[in-house]
Enzyme design. Structure first.
Site, PDB file in Angstrom:
ATOM      1  CE  LYS A 174     -15.129   1.631 -22.065  1.00 24.48           C
ATOM      2  NZ  LYS A 174     -13.448   1.277 -22.149  1.00 24.48           N
ATOM      3  CB  THR A 206     -10.733  11.695 -23.615  1.00 27.85           C
ATOM      4  OG1 THR A 206     -10.463  11.642 -24.941  1.00 27.85           O
ATOM      5  CG2 THR A 206     -11.548  12.710 -23.195  1.00 27.85           C
ATOM      6  N   GLY A 208      -6.444   7.665 -22.457  1.00 23.89           N
ATOM      7  CA  GLY A 208      -6.466   6.632 -21.130  1.00 23.89           C
ATOM      8  C   GLY A 208      -7.748   6.516 -20.391  1.00 23.89           C
ATOM      9  CB  THR A 209     -11.305   7.749 -20.743  1.00 23.08           C
ATOM     10  OG1 THR A 209     -11.400   7.413 -22.149  1.00 23.08           O
ATOM     11  CG2 THR A 209     -10.974   9.218 -20.548  1.00 23.08           C
ATOM     12  N   GLY A 210     -10.252   4.805 -21.123  1.00 19.91           N
ATOM     13  CA  GLY A 210     -10.959   3.151 -21.015  1.00 19.91           C
ATOM     14  C   GLY A 210      -9.988   2.462 -20.028  1.00 19.91           C
ATOM     15  CB  CYS A 211      -6.405   2.351 -19.672  1.00 18.50           C
ATOM     16  SG  CYS A 211      -5.730   2.096 -21.334  1.00 18.50           S
TER      17      CYS A 211
END
Length: 280
Positions: A174, A206, A208-211
């Site tokens: 990402k 932002t 929690g974006t990866g989860c």
């Protein structure tokens, strides 16, 4: 029958990341969500105040209970905390012979707290990553796993090849940590580099974006979509969630998991392109 997705990850008491973000994403994308909690965190938008890993038996029983009764069409792993828990989860994935496996190598929380012990990277690389249909690291996680500095898109391409040499079937590195005006996620499937680009949103919210991105990929795979379509749909989902994020708390607020139902991408907000690599 409704598609079924399992998340194996840590609990975020603040509701923005971890198990809570995963289940919200599954629900939004019309997938039946199940969970196996690996650790409980005391956490909010300001940071992580405590991490309390669950016993190995508790994790094993959660996975067995849902898999033996309900069944799993796709599984996502998030925060696993240490090598013993990584090894346990890897054994369960092999036992059930799951095909749609999304590995989000969660290492550091948004506020900077470590969510993975230093001795765990070897177990992650040797035990878990070879089971991944797709891994979804951000740039700092990719640097820690590959041991190389990543400062350009070419660096990401080299790191992506490293991941496949580790046994991963495909990887999305990402671009949120890259210094550019646009958010470019790099997907490598072994034969082509695919680029998913959206405008970078100027927001601190932002958390929690990866989860949420990884769980969106998992939900789409559970529904039977191709890997490319799953990543493309997840990219659209998370862009809208960030663009219309929630201003909650005094720190990094959460993304808005319901944004895709209220808003739509316009013609300038997303594009993809592909670059094939020479065959050997």
């Amino acid at each position: 029958m409704l598609a079924r997705a399992l998340t194996i990850a840590g609990s975020d008491s603040g509701g923005g990341a971890g198990i809570q973000a995963d289940l919200k994403t599954f629900q939004e994308l019309q997938v039946f969500g199940m969970s196996a909690i690996t650790a409980i965190t005391a956490q909010n938008t300001l940071g992580v105040q405590g991490v309390y890993p669950l016993e190995l038996k508790a994790i094993e029983q959660q996975i067995t209970s849902v898999a033996d009764d309900i069944g799993v069409d796709a599984v996502k792993t998030g925060m696993l905390f240490d090598e013993k828990r990584i090894e346990l989860v890897a054994e369960k994935i092999k036992h059930y012979k799951w095909n749609n496996v999304v590995i989000d190598p969660v290492m550091i929380a948004k506020g900077g707290a470590s969510l993975l012990t230093d001795s765990s990277i070897e177990a992650l690389v040797n035990k878990l990553l070879p089971l991944a249909t797709v891994a979804t690291p951000n740039i700092p996680e990719a640097e820690a796993i590959t041991g190389r500095a990543i400062t350009s898109l070419d660096d990401r391409k080299t790191a992506a090849k490293d991941f496949l040499n580790m046994g991963v079937k495909s990887v999305v590195i990402k671009g949120g940590h890259a210094s550019s005006d646009n958010m470019v996620d790099l997907f490598f499937d072994g034969s082509s580099f695919h680029y998913f680009e959206t405008p970078k949103v100027d927001t601190k919210n932002t958390h929690g974006t990866g989860c949420s991105f990884a769980s969106a990929v998992t939900a789409e795979l559970a529904k039977g979509n191709t890997l490319f379509a799953s990543i493309e749909n997840a990219k659209k989902f998370i862009h809208l969630a960030i663009k219309h994020s929630l201003n909650i708390g005094g720190g990094h607020g959460p993304t808005h998991h319901g944004a895709h139902r209220q808003y739509h991408l316009d013609s300038t907000e997303g594009k993809t392109w592909q670059e094939s690599i020479p065959t050997k």
